[in-house]
Design an enzyme around this catalytic site. Structure first.
Site, PDB file in Angstrom:
ATOM      1  N   SER A  24      31.716   6.119   9.825  1.00  0.00           N
ATOM      2  CA  SER A  24      31.099   5.220  10.798  1.00  0.00           C
ATOM      3  C   SER A  24      30.728   3.859  10.227  1.00  0.00           C
ATOM      4  CB  SER A  24      29.855   5.873  11.416  1.00  0.00           C
ATOM      5  OG  SER A  24      28.917   6.204  10.410  1.00  0.00           O
ATOM      6  N   LYS A  62      29.574  -0.409  15.203  1.00  0.00           N
ATOM      7  CA  LYS A  62      28.567  -1.030  16.068  1.00  0.00           C
ATOM      8  C   LYS A  62      29.101  -2.201  16.889  1.00  0.00           C
ATOM      9  CE  LYS A  62      24.620   1.201  15.265  1.00  0.00           C
ATOM     10  NZ  LYS A  62      23.779   1.770  16.333  1.00  0.00           N
TER      11      LYS A  62
END
Length: 512
Positions: free
Chosen positions: A315, A61
């Site tokens: 991720s 992110k």
């Protein structure tokens, strides 16, 4: 959906230029692409893991948040930014703002685990706790944005954010040195998937892009099939980092022509992938972070792939320590190394020994039993599977040939989440009805539910376990001759509920 102050559409070629010009590496790092040696050998394919868990905020992110924020004009930077998030996006925005020396405000649900709140505060961001879920926190963030004149940093549905995440695709193709046959990407709102898919298809058009979602929050698969973003009626919360009810408008436009297949995986398959990542890297991925690898394993088995070059993305690795217990419990089921059964055997000497002889040498991993009936014993049993589904089918065949009543509970959520932890004796309760209820995990939530339920109903069963997530899940038994009156009352209460009277596991072990 909050509208961004930018074009609502962007040509693919322009997005590629934005990805290639994204200057993020004074904060983000180029993460390694590691070959998963054990999985590659086991699954007979070359499998590579893109290690976004190694970013400073332990997720990808930071890329999109920083790319968006570094492109703001000076006035916007000085006023500051705001975001709504319960996890990785919050940390990305806070880290980027701290790096740019600008004020950041993050609105987080009141159910956010304290470890995540503390992580954002440590990065000098202001944290405002509001609402029980992301939608309520997001609405408050929009209000504060207008009140203070801040810039809202969307977690996924923003072209600058998408371009930042797309740098992962640039790195993958550079690091691999050869065209991958497949790239598997996780999907929540679609930011990482849109960025990676666009760049990979542009530079390596023969590479197949497979999106992976948790089966109870598959908003992109739904949109992909229908041709437009659609709101899901219910969203599962296990893989909370990708638990999104509707794919972004911009991300869908960027994805729909660049994805070859959209697949889903179960909670148990994700848990098995968490274990596989740990065995390869000694890192504990969060459920959302392991979802794409779960898709790889499932897709290889279903399509019998061999000798393919496959890349996937870890991720994120922001999981609360308390969730590990739940993940560990479900891992063996997801890897097809354990099966759960309800078994009825004669209540007489030697019955259990005879049952064990039918297991083809497999070990019993769990056994729950209490005397209740002089004729039949109802047991809940976990069985080790030495050869995956082949072993399970062999055991079922042996039970059938011996005329032993059995029910495979390996995919029964009530059995796995509740019943295996609460079996003892049976108690037949007249007019008893079963419900699953989802609570926000915060002080006073249970009391509020009981107050709202009222004193008209008698609670006959209650099972709850804390899994260190934003929501607690309860199995509830309520006694009343008219279930429609129970459900009418439950509908007035602002907690999701699901009737379970038809669940065979409830019937077998409740005594009703």
């Amino acid at each position: 959906m909050h509208l961004q102050s930018q074009k609502s559409t962007m040509e693919s070629s322009q997005l590629i230029k934005e990805i290639l010009s994204a200057k993020i590496y004074d904060l983000a790092i180029e993460t390694p692409l590691n070959k998963a040696l054990k999985l590659s050998t086991k699954l007979k394919n070359e499998i590579y893991l893109k290690r976004e868990d190694l970013q400073s905020v332990f997720s990808f992110k930071i890329r999109g948040a920083y790319n968006k924020m570094r492109k703001l004009d000076q006035n916007s930077l000085q006023r500051g930014v705001i975001a709504a998030s319960a996890g990785n996006h919050a940390q990305g925005v806070a880290q980027a703002a701290n790096h740019l020396h600008i004020p950041a405000t993050i609105v987080m649900p009141t159910t956010t685990p304290q470890i995540k709140v503390d992580s954002v505060v440590e990065k000098n961001a202001e944290v405002i706790l509001h609402g029980d879920n992301f939608d309520q926190a997001c609405q408050r963030a929009f209000e504060i944005e207008k009140e203070r004149g801040l810039t809202f940093i969307h977690p996924y549905d923003d072209w600058d954010v998408i371009a930042g995440q797309g740098t992962i695709g640039v790195e993958i193709l550079k690091q691999l040195n050869e065209e991958p046959d497949y790239i598997f990407v996780p999907v929540g709102g679609g930011g990482i998937a849109a960025g990676v898919a666009n760049f990979a298809k542009y530079l390596s058009p023969n590479t197949k892009i497979i999106t992976v979602e948790c089966e109870d929050s598959a908003c992109f698969k739904e949109a992909f099939q229908l041709g437009e973003p659609t709101q899901l009626a219910e969203v599962g919360i296990f893989a909370d980092g990708i638990a999104v009810g509707k794919i972004g408008e911009n991300t869908f436009k960027a994805l729909k022509d660049n994805v070859d297949e959209a697949i889903t995986v179960s909670t148990d398959e994700i848990c098995a992938a968490v274990k596989s990542i740990f065995e390869e890297t000694r890192v504990v991925a969060e459920p959302a972070g392991a979802t794409a690898l779960a898709g790889v394993v499932k897709y290889i088995k279903e399509n019998k792939l061999q000798n393919k070059r496959i890349t996937t993305i870890i991720s994120g690795a922001n999981t609360s320590f308390g969730r590990l217990r739940h993940i560990s419990e479900r891992t063996e089921l997801g890897a097809e190394k354990e099966a759960l059964f309800a078994i009825s055997i004669p209540e007489k000497k030697g019955s259990f020994r005879h049952f064990c002889q039918l297991l083809d040498g497999s070990s019993i991993t769990e056994f729950n039993y209490r005397y209740n009936n002089p004729d039949q014993a109802q047991i809940f049993v976990g069985i080790e599977l030495k050869d995956g589904d082949k072993s399970r089918l062999s055991i079922i065949n042996n039970l059938q040939q011996s005329h032993i009543d059995h029910l495979d509970l390996s995919h029964n959520e009530i059995a796995k989440l509740h019943l295996r932890h609460m079996l003892g004796g049976q108690s037949a309760v007249k007019d008893e009805h079963f419900y699953r209820v989802q609570f926000p995990e915060k002080p006073g939530a249970l009391l509020k539910f009981l107050n709202d339920l009222g004193s008209e109903f008698n609670i006959t069963l209650f099972h709850y376990r804390n899994h260190a997530s934003a929501h607690g899940r309860v199995l509830l038994g309520i006694q009343h001759p008219d279930s429609s009156l129970i459900e009418a009352q439950l509908k007035k209460i602002d907690y999701p509920y699901f009737p379970e009277d038809d669940n065979p596991a409830c019937s077998l072990f409740s005594g009703n």
